[in-house]
Design an enzyme around this catalytic site. Structure first.
Site, mmCIF file in Angstrom:
data_model
loop_
_atom_site.group_PDB
_atom_site.id
_atom_site.type_symbol
_atom_site.label_atom_id
_atom_site.label_comp_id
_atom_site.label_asym_id
_atom_site.label_seq_id
_atom_site.Cartn_x
_atom_site.Cartn_y
_atom_site.Cartn_z
ATOM 1 N N GLY A 65 0.824 -1.214 0.000
ATOM 2 C CA GLY A 65 0.000 0.000 0.000
ATOM 3 C C GLY A 65 0.852 1.255 0.000
ATOM 4 N N ASN A 66 0.222 2.372 0.282
ATOM 5 C CA ASN A 66 0.963 3.635 0.346
ATOM 6 C C ASN A 66 0.338 4.560 1.396
ATOM 7 O OD1 ASN A 66 -1.037 5.486 -0.997
ATOM 8 N ND2 ASN A 66 -0.787 3.940 -2.605
ATOM 9 N N ARG A 67 0.905 5.733 1.547
ATOM 10 C CA ARG A 67 0.531 6.606 2.662
ATOM 11 C C ARG A 67 -0.653 7.528 2.391
ATOM 12 N NH1 ARG A 67 4.653 6.444 6.312
ATOM 13 N NH2 ARG A 67 6.680 5.785 5.530
ATOM 14 N N SER A 68 -1.305 7.417 1.268
ATOM 15 C CA SER A 68 -2.377 8.381 0.960
ATOM 16 C C SER A 68 -3.554 8.240 1.931
ATOM 17 C CB SER A 68 -2.870 8.175 -0.477
ATOM 18 O OG SER A 68 -4.005 8.978 -0.700
ATOM 19 N N ALA A 95 -3.469 7.661 -5.034
ATOM 20 C CA ALA A 95 -2.128 7.105 -5.194
ATOM 21 C C ALA A 95 -2.315 5.634 -5.588
ATOM 22 C CB ALA A 95 -1.352 7.227 -3.896
#
Ligand code: PMT
Length: 425
Positions: free
Chosen positions: A227-230, A294
Site C-alpha cells: 500500500g501507500n501513505r495516501s 495514489a
C-alpha cells in the site's frame, strides 16, 4: 426584513466580518422524517453567524413544530403566503436571501421546484431567489431512483442548483439504502462553501465529475498488502469543492477512513484494478476525471489464499511483482468521448518539476498537478502546495495552503477547459 449589523467574527470564513451584515440564509424544510435533523443544521448556521429564516412546508410542521423553528432561528415562521401579507413575504424572503438551502428536500418538493410551482411560501421563495440554492434530498430509495425524481434533479442541476446526493444508510423504519439525509455537519459544510464562493459557486452546474482518492492496496495474502501513505484528504477536498460548485460528483475512494462528503456518490474500492473499473465506468458520461488517488504501479504477481508462513532457516520467499494498468494514461489515450477533461496528479520526491513535466508527456492528460511528497509531506496533511502543468504549456503555481485551495484551482482550470454549456447526452 432588514439586514442586521452584527459583531460576528468571520473566522470560519462564512459570516461577514465585524463591519459587514450577517449572510442571510433561508432554510426550507420539506415534510419528511429527516426534518428533525434540520434543527441541528439551523443551530450550526445561526451559531456561525448566519441570519436564518426557516420556511417549512405545511407537511414539515407535522414532524417539527413552528415553535421549534421560531425559537431556534429567532424569527417568526410561516408556511403560507397569507401571513404578514403587508410585507409581501412570498417575494421578499427569496429576494433578500444570500443562500437558500432546502433540507430535507422531499420527492414532492423537488418536483414542485423543478416545475416552477408556487403553491406555498417555500416554492414562492425558490422562484424569487436569485442566490445559490442547495437541495439536500431525503426519501426512500425507490422514490430517489424513480426516473421522475431523477429528471427533476437533473433539471434543477441544469438550472444551477446544487443538489447533493443523498447518503446511504438507515431510512425510516427498518429500511436501508440510498436516500438518507446527509449529516447536518456535511450539509452545513456545503452551504459554507457555496456562500464563500458567492456568485461564482455554480460554474460546474450540470457537470458530472469523477474524482479518485486514497491509496490502493494490492493483496499478497488474506492479511497483507502493498500500500501507500495516501489518506484521501486531497481527493476528498476535490470532491467537496466540486459539489459546492454544482457538479454531480462520483468519488472513487480507495481505503480511506474519512466521512463521506455530502453530495458525492462514493464508490469504495481496494486495489488498482478495482479502482480502474470504477473510474472507467463512471467516466463514460463524465465531463472531467481527476485522478488524485495514489495508485500502485505494481501488485504481487501471485495471491496466496492462506497467510504466508515463516520458512524455518530458508529466509523469506521473494515477492514477485506484476505491473498494474496505468489508468490515467489509458483514459487519456482512449477517452470515452472527446470532450472529457483528464487531470492527473504527480507525486514526486526529487527533481519535482522536471519529473512532473516528463510525466505529463508520458500520461497524455490535460492537466497534471505536481506535488512534492514524502513522509509528512502531502500525504495525510491538511495542506499542500503544487504546480499545475497544462498540456498547453501553462504552469499555475499554488502556494502552500489548505488542500481545498489547491482543489479550487484545479476546478478553475478544469472549468476553463470545459467551456460552454454542459453536454446533454
Ligand atoms: O491522500 P492524501 O493523504 O491527501 O495525499 C495526497 C496525494 C499525495 C496522494 C496526492 O496529492 C497525489 O499526489 N496523488 C497522486 C499519487 C500518485 O499515484 O502519483 P504518481 O506520480 O505515482 O502517479 C501519477 C498519476 O497517475 C496519478 O494521477 C495516479 O492516480 C495515476 N496512476 C498511477 C499509477 C497507475 N497504475 N495508474 C494511474 O492512473
Amino acid at each position: 426584513m432588514e439586514r442586521q449589523a452584527d459583531g460576528v467574527d468571520g473566522a470560519d470564513g462564512t459570516a461577514a466580518g465585524t463591519t459587514g451584515a450577517r449572510p442571510r440564509v433561508v432554510l426550507g424544510v420539506g415534510g419528511g422524517i429527516a426534518a428533525y435533523k434540520s434543527c441541528e443544521l439551523l443551530r450550526r448556521l445561526t451559531e456561525s453567524g448566519h441570519d436564518v429564516t426557516v420556511v417549512p412546508t405545511e407537511s414539515a410542521l407535522n414532524f417539527v413544530g413552528a415553535a421549534t423553528w421560531s425559537a431556534l432561528s429567532g424569527h417568526p415562521v410561516a408556511t403560507g403566503v397569507w401571513t404578514g401579507v403587508h410585507e409581501v413575504p412570498h417575494v421578499r424572503i427569496g429576494q433578500h436571501a444570500d443562500l437558500v438551502v432546502v433540507a430535507p428536500a422531499t420527492a414532492d418538493l423537488l418536483a414542485r421546484a423543478a416545475h416552477g410551482l408556487a403553491d406555498d411560501l417555500l416554492t414562492n421563495t425558490l422562484l424569487t431567489a436569485r442566490c445559490p440554492v442547495v437541495f439536500a434530498p431525503a426519501m426512500h430509495t425507490e422514490m430517489w431512483e424513480h426516473p421522475a425524481t431523477q429528471e427533476n434533479v437533473a433539471t434543477l442541476r441544469r438550472r444551477g442548483a446544487v443538489v447533493v446526493e443523498p447518503a446511504v444508510g438507515r431510512l425510516t423504519g427498518v429500511d436501508t439504502g440510498k436516500g438518507r439525509l446527509p449529516e447536518p455537519a456535511e450539509i452545513f459544510e456545503v452551504c459554507r462553501r457555496v456562500l464563500a464562493r458567492g456568485g461564482l459557486s455554480r460554474d460546474l452546474a450540470g457537470r458530472h465529475v469523477v474524482v479518485s482518492a486514497g491509496g490502493t492496496r494490492e493483496p499478497l495474502d488474506p492479511v497483507r498488502f502493498l500500500g501507500n501513505r495516501s489518506s484521501g484528504k486531497q481527493g476528498y477536498a476535490l470532491a467537496r469543492t466540486a459539489v459546492a460548485r454544482g457538479a454531480r460528483v462520483t468519488l472513487v475512494a480507495a481505503n480511506t477512513a474519512l466521512p463521506d462528503p455530502a453530495g458525492a456518490d462514493v464508490v469504495r474500492v481496494g486495489s488498482a484494478e478495482q479502482l480502474r473499473d470504477a473510474v472507467l465506468a463512471a467516466a463514460r458520461d463524465a465531463d472531467a476525471v481527476v485522478m488524485a488517488a495514489a495508485v500502485a504501479d505494481f501488485r504481487p504477481s501471485h495471491y496466496t489464499d492462506m497467510k504466508i508462513k515463516k520458512r524455518d532457516g530458508q529466509g523469506p520467499e521473494p515477492i514477485r511483482l506484476a505491473e498494474n494498468p496505468d489508468i490515467l494514461a489509458g483514459l487519456s489515450a482512449d477517452r470515452p468521448h472527446p470532450g472529457l477533461v483528464v487531470v492527473g496528479f504527480a507525486a514526486e520526491t526529487d527533481d519535482v518539476l522536471a519529473n512532473g513535466r516528463k510525466k505529463l508527456a508520458r500520461k497524455g492528460c490535460d492537466l497534471l498537478v505536481v506535488n512534492e511528497v514524502g513522509e509528512g509531506t502531502a500525504f495525510g496533511t491538511d495542506d499542500n502546495a503544487a504546480v499545475v502543468l497544462g498540456a498547453d504549456g501553462s504552469e499555475t503555481e499554488v502556494p502552500y495552503g489548505p488542500k481545498e485551495a489547491l482543489a479550487e484551482t484545479v476546478w478553475d482550470l478544469v472549468s476553463v477547459r470545459l467551456g460552454g454549456a454542459p453536454r446533454t447526452g
